[in-house]
Design an enzyme around this catalytic site. Sequence first.
Site, PDB file in Angstrom:
ATOM      1  N   LYS A  16      20.064 -10.439 -42.810  1.00 21.50           N
ATOM      2  CA  LYS A  16      18.836 -11.054 -42.273  1.00 21.50           C
ATOM      3  C   LYS A  16      18.902 -11.184 -40.754  1.00 21.50           C
ATOM      4  O   LYS A  16      17.899 -10.992 -40.061  1.00 21.50           O
ATOM      5  CB  LYS A  16      18.628 -12.452 -42.883  1.00 21.50           C
ATOM      6  N   GLY A  40      26.113 -17.553 -42.281  1.00 21.47           N
ATOM      7  CA  GLY A  40      26.754 -16.849 -41.178  1.00 21.47           C
ATOM      8  C   GLY A  40      25.911 -15.636 -40.849  1.00 21.47           C
ATOM      9  O   GLY A  40      25.708 -14.773 -41.698  1.00 21.47           O
ATOM     10  N   HIS A  41      25.347 -15.603 -39.659  1.00 15.91           N
ATOM     11  CA  HIS A  41      24.513 -14.474 -39.275  1.00 15.91           C
ATOM     12  C   HIS A  41      25.165 -13.725 -38.123  1.00 15.91           C
ATOM     13  O   HIS A  41      25.498 -14.329 -37.107  1.00 15.91           O
ATOM     14  CB  HIS A  41      23.109 -14.963 -38.877  1.00 15.91           C
TER      15      HIS A  41
HETATM   16  P1  IMP Z   1      27.701 -23.999 -50.656  1.00 16.93           P
HETATM   17  O1  IMP Z   1      26.379 -23.641 -50.059  1.00 16.93           O
HETATM   18  O2  IMP Z   1      28.813 -24.042 -49.646  1.00 16.93           O
HETATM   19  O3  IMP Z   1      27.622 -25.254 -51.475  1.00 16.93           O
HETATM   20  O4  IMP Z   1      28.133 -22.836 -51.673  1.00 16.93           O
HETATM   21  C1  IMP Z   1      27.426 -22.588 -52.896  1.00 16.93           C
HETATM   22  C2  IMP Z   1      27.378 -21.109 -53.211  1.00 16.93           C
HETATM   23  O5  IMP Z   1      26.553 -20.451 -52.270  1.00 16.93           O
HETATM   24  C3  IMP Z   1      28.733 -20.397 -53.134  1.00 16.93           C
HETATM   25  O6  IMP Z   1      28.754 -19.372 -54.111  1.00 16.93           O
HETATM   26  C4  IMP Z   1      28.740 -19.781 -51.747  1.00 16.93           C
HETATM   27  O7  IMP Z   1      29.584 -18.655 -51.664  1.00 16.93           O
HETATM   28  C5  IMP Z   1      27.279 -19.397 -51.624  1.00 16.93           C
HETATM   29  N1  IMP Z   1      26.797 -19.336 -50.238  1.00 16.93           N
HETATM   30  C6  IMP Z   1      26.477 -20.378 -49.435  1.00 16.93           C
HETATM   31  N2  IMP Z   1      26.036 -19.945 -48.251  1.00 16.93           N
HETATM   32  C7  IMP Z   1      26.058 -18.599 -48.292  1.00 16.93           C
HETATM   33  C8  IMP Z   1      25.672 -17.565 -47.364  1.00 16.93           C
HETATM   34  O8  IMP Z   1      25.203 -17.807 -46.259  1.00 16.93           O
HETATM   35  N3  IMP Z   1      25.843 -16.294 -47.810  1.00 16.93           N
HETATM   36  C9  IMP Z   1      26.308 -15.996 -49.037  1.00 16.93           C
HETATM   37  N4  IMP Z   1      26.679 -16.915 -49.932  1.00 16.93           N
HETATM   38  C10 IMP Z   1      26.548 -18.211 -49.569  1.00 16.93           C
END
Ligand code: IMP
Length: 429
Positions: A16, A40-41
């Site tokens: 994105k 993370g972008h």
């Molecule tokens: P949390 O957002 O840290 O609570 O993680 C919940 C789930 O969302 C996990 O499977 C993470 O790997 C996934 N996740 C959270 N943010 C991202 C992102 O920016 N990209 C891809 N996966 C994400």
Amino acid sequence: MPFSIVVGAQWGDEGKGRVVDLLAAEADIVARYYGGDNAGHTVTVGDKTFKLHLLPSGVVHPHTIGLLGNGMVINPAILLNEMDQVRQSGVSLTTDRIKISHAAHLITPGHIALDTALEQARGRQKIGTTKRGIGPAYTAKVTRSGLRVEQMLIPEKFEAVVKNHINQVNSQLGGFEEQMSLDAEKIAQDYRGYADVLAPYIAEVGLFAYQALEQGKFILAEGAQGTLLDLDHGTYPYVTSSTPTAPGALVGLGLGIGTANRVIGVVKAFQTRVGEGPFPTELSGDAAVRLRGTGENDWDEFGTTTGRPRRVGWLDAVLLRYAVRVNGISELAITKLDILSGLDSLKICTNYQTGDEVYDNLPWGPADLSQYQPVYEDIPGWEEDVSSIRSWNELPDQAQAYITRVEELTGLPVNIISVGPERSQVIIR
Ligand code: IMP
């Protein structure tokens, strides 16, 4: 009054930042609306690569104003560090350029410790969170015990509130197997320090955005994560704790229904996922290594935030049609087409099957995908390196056929195709 939303149509990491970077060239305002530094972008400009977690990635365009919306959960230590790094790369971030919503919530080391403890306690049922405190910060918001950014404007009171919050977290942490204790005094002082620096950036972001639209300004909302990680519409419970889908841009920025006029769904040319949860078209072995890359390049499939190798698989058109529906996507952008060069043949999952039953759409949402078998269509691959191609007509026939098939399977045009990490490596139709 143009208001465009860029949204991830898969499990996040669709590229994105790449598409936002392109559209931000025309935008007056760029905005993040939900999530925190779990995102993370990566944006590459010339020889500089920016890895952004909290700031909207469009701020690398010096003419834009960056908003951090009320839907976000913000770790102020990470934000300040990120602002320093961006400044060191020569991008100015004055208070005229960055506005943080007074109603966004704060993440503290307390939320991070709880995230870690909860994941440990889940054992084999762990979600695979990024351990950035996202879930506990949103839990606090929903239970009405969260810390809002506006509390930073009254420093003495804020310090006492943070101390009290950390003491409460310490008593909660006592209930976990591996007990931790946080230094409430120190954290409260640190947070008071962050408040001093961030106070001038705090604003009524919703009002600012509304007035900007009235003046005919162009706002670009940057979705973080992706549709299938949405708390309501994702592969629950393997989701994040917020609303990354396009309707979240309205709630998370404080703008009303009817303001958005374009929703661009970003789709990686294949499918990836980090963390646990279902993934019907997942590949393993050599085929997976081929799509993931080795980690040598910035754009290989390793998490920007956690460095974890991403799970990879074939493009899933059933999930894509679902994303089109729940977001109201009006057009698609496909990223990383270049990675598919050199494969003999490609697969797209067109339908799901259980027994004799074949489904076009998910009959019961994406929470339990384990009961379905993907139905694949084979598409011939192409040899040519497409990374230096800049127009649709120059693309190999097979690459055109692949994109055209995605258009047929979703009913939407693919207007942007990225063929490499550089700003210029893009085909616009
Ligand atoms: P949390 O957002 O840290 O609570 O993680 C919940 C789930 O969302 C996990 O499977 C993470 O790997 C996934 N996740 C959270 N943010 C991202 C992102 O920016 N990209 C891809 N996966 C994400």
